[in-house]
Motif scaffolding. Sequence first.
Motif, mmCIF file in Angstrom:
data_model
loop_
_atom_site.group_PDB
_atom_site.id
_atom_site.type_symbol
_atom_site.label_atom_id
_atom_site.label_comp_id
_atom_site.label_asym_id
_atom_site.label_seq_id
_atom_site.Cartn_x
_atom_site.Cartn_y
_atom_site.Cartn_z
ATOM 1 N N GLY A 1 0.787 -1.225 0.000
ATOM 2 C CA GLY A 1 0.000 0.000 0.000
ATOM 3 C C GLY A 1 0.814 1.268 0.000
ATOM 4 N N CYS A 2 2.081 1.177 -0.409
ATOM 5 C CA CYS A 2 2.920 2.372 -0.446
ATOM 6 C C CYS A 2 4.074 2.177 -1.411
ATOM 7 N N GLY A 3 4.266 3.139 -2.304
ATOM 8 C CA GLY A 3 5.381 3.073 -3.235
ATOM 9 C C GLY A 3 5.485 4.341 -4.055
ATOM 10 N N TYR A 4 6.714 4.648 -4.445
ATOM 11 C CA TYR A 4 6.982 5.843 -5.242
ATOM 12 C C TYR A 4 7.891 5.456 -6.402
ATOM 13 N N ILE A 5 7.480 5.802 -7.608
ATOM 14 C CA ILE A 5 8.316 5.557 -8.783
ATOM 15 C C ILE A 5 8.634 6.896 -9.438
ATOM 16 N N LEU A 6 9.904 7.120 -9.698
ATOM 17 C CA LEU A 6 10.346 8.307 -10.424
ATOM 18 C C LEU A 6 11.017 7.849 -11.707
ATOM 19 N N ASN A 7 10.392 8.165 -12.830
ATOM 20 C CA ASN A 7 10.970 7.872 -14.139
ATOM 21 C C ASN A 7 11.499 9.165 -14.754
ATOM 22 N N ILE A 8 12.638 9.070 -15.399
ATOM 23 C CA ILE A 8 13.260 10.253 -15.986
ATOM 24 C C ILE A 8 12.938 10.299 -17.476
ATOM 25 N N SER A 9 12.030 11.175 -17.843
ATOM 26 C CA SER A 9 11.737 11.436 -19.242
ATOM 27 C C SER A 9 12.562 12.657 -19.656
ATOM 28 N N SER A 10 12.008 13.521 -20.477
ATOM 29 C CA SER A 10 12.785 14.665 -20.952
ATOM 30 C C SER A 10 11.885 15.638 -21.686
ATOM 31 N N LEU A 11 12.328 16.870 -21.762
ATOM 32 C CA LEU A 11 11.673 17.843 -22.631
ATOM 33 C C LEU A 11 11.655 17.332 -24.075
ATOM 34 N N ALA A 12 12.674 16.531 -24.423
ATOM 35 C CA ALA A 12 12.790 15.978 -25.778
ATOM 36 C C ALA A 12 11.683 14.993 -26.102
ATOM 37 N N ALA A 13 10.896 14.569 -25.105
ATOM 38 C CA ALA A 13 9.798 13.637 -25.362
ATOM 39 C C ALA A 13 8.713 14.254 -26.225
ATOM 40 N N TRP A 14 8.729 15.582 -26.368
ATOM 41 C CA TRP A 14 7.717 16.263 -27.174
ATOM 42 C C TRP A 14 8.244 16.716 -28.540
ATOM 43 N N MET A 15 9.511 16.415 -28.845
ATOM 44 C CA MET A 15 10.034 16.984 -30.084
ATOM 45 C C MET A 15 10.943 16.006 -30.806
ATOM 46 N N SER A 16 10.927 16.099 -32.135
ATOM 47 C CA SER A 16 11.856 15.330 -32.960
ATOM 48 C C SER A 16 13.021 16.253 -33.314
ATOM 49 N N TRP A 17 13.811 16.574 -32.325
ATOM 50 C CA TRP A 17 14.872 17.554 -32.517
ATOM 51 C C TRP A 17 16.037 16.941 -33.282
ATOM 52 N N LEU B 1 11.878 27.679 -16.008
ATOM 53 C CA LEU B 1 10.803 28.481 -16.594
ATOM 54 C C LEU B 1 10.880 28.499 -18.117
ATOM 55 N N LEU B 2 12.105 28.608 -18.663
ATOM 56 C CA LEU B 2 12.237 28.674 -20.115
ATOM 57 C C LEU B 2 11.780 27.386 -20.794
ATOM 58 N N ASN B 3 11.963 26.262 -20.137
ATOM 59 C CA ASN B 3 11.483 25.002 -20.703
ATOM 60 C C ASN B 3 9.973 25.038 -20.900
ATOM 61 N N LYS B 4 9.271 25.562 -19.896
ATOM 62 C CA LYS B 4 7.811 25.649 -19.994
ATOM 63 C C LYS B 4 7.390 26.643 -21.087
ATOM 64 N N ILE B 5 8.175 27.736 -21.227
ATOM 65 C CA ILE B 5 7.861 28.740 -22.242
ATOM 66 C C ILE B 5 8.105 28.197 -23.650
ATOM 67 N N PHE B 6 9.224 27.469 -23.808
ATOM 68 C CA PHE B 6 9.597 26.973 -25.130
ATOM 69 C C PHE B 6 8.746 25.793 -25.595
ATOM 70 N N LEU B 7 8.198 25.019 -24.661
ATOM 71 C CA LEU B 7 7.521 23.776 -25.026
ATOM 72 C C LEU B 7 6.436 23.954 -26.093
ATOM 73 N N PRO B 8 5.514 24.919 -25.963
ATOM 74 C CA PRO B 8 4.473 25.055 -27.001
ATOM 75 C C PRO B 8 5.037 25.362 -28.385
ATOM 76 N N PHE B 9 6.171 26.092 -28.438
ATOM 77 C CA PHE B 9 6.771 26.432 -29.731
ATOM 78 C C PHE B 9 7.531 25.248 -30.321
ATOM 79 N N ILE B 10 8.164 24.466 -29.453
ATOM 80 C CA ILE B 10 8.890 23.285 -29.902
ATOM 81 C C ILE B 10 7.959 22.308 -30.606
ATOM 82 N N ILE B 11 6.766 22.153 -30.054
ATOM 83 C CA ILE B 11 5.811 21.184 -30.585
ATOM 84 C C ILE B 11 5.379 21.516 -32.006
#
Length: 268
Positions: free
Chosen positions: A136-152, A237-247
């Motif tokens: 009844g207790c557990g925490y999982i932290l997976n490391i994704s990335s800002l790159a998950a939204w873009m084909s950079w 903050l810049l990551n959040k600002i850039f995300l909509p434009f990256i997409i």
Amino acid sequence: MKKIRNHTSYALITGAASGMGRIYAIKLARMGYNVVIVDINAAGLAETAAKVKETSEASVLEVVQDLSTMDAADKVFEATEAAGCVVEVLVNNAGVMYCQGIAETSERMLKLIMMVHMHTPMMLCRKYVGGMKERGCGYILNISSLAAWMSWPGIGMYGNTKMFVRNYSRELRIECQKTGVSVTNAYFGAVDTPLIPLKDSLRKLARCLTVMITPEKATERALRATFRRRRGTMPGLLNKIFLPFIIILPDFLLGWIYRMAKPYLMKV
């Protein structure tokens, strides 16, 4: 982070021989967890274990394991079971980073990044989530990335694997509702670690512009989100600002950027 345990449960951290993995191990030990540290680098794990013991009373289990092998999760799980470790926190931190087009990347590196970012973390979740649900207790932290939204250009394969992490983490989080188990994604942009090859002058500029954050701040934000059972966190903050434009960047523009950058990409 405040102390929340008294060394009765374990936190398992992959990629713990250096960098952010080492910082996670130290922070979690200070919070009251014993730690299981996993990496292919035995010497680095020993250094991490020594640093953990310098700053806490935590027990440390070192598991030397190549996370790119098909049975890596089985081996790690067997080691923790044999040692009697009750894993309450799982941090899938291990990662691979390179800049190279998919067609130019060696088959070995393509297999490596898929196994380390996708197969093994998912299998580790599969191994440990059952026990977490029973308790009844557990925490999982997976490391994704800002790159998950873009084909950079140049990091397309990195982004593809991190998109997989983002999607399977969401599914697992939904499945774990009302069980006491939470799944959190960390969507980092650039973090000032050796994983990103930059000159010191460029690192300093990136930090001043908050495009790049320190590993201490990144780990702090990720753990805070994890123990507050949030879906995810995106420091900077810049990551959040850039995300909509990256997409919405069009393919022709991304293709032009890739052609301009191609001569400078590493060969792996």
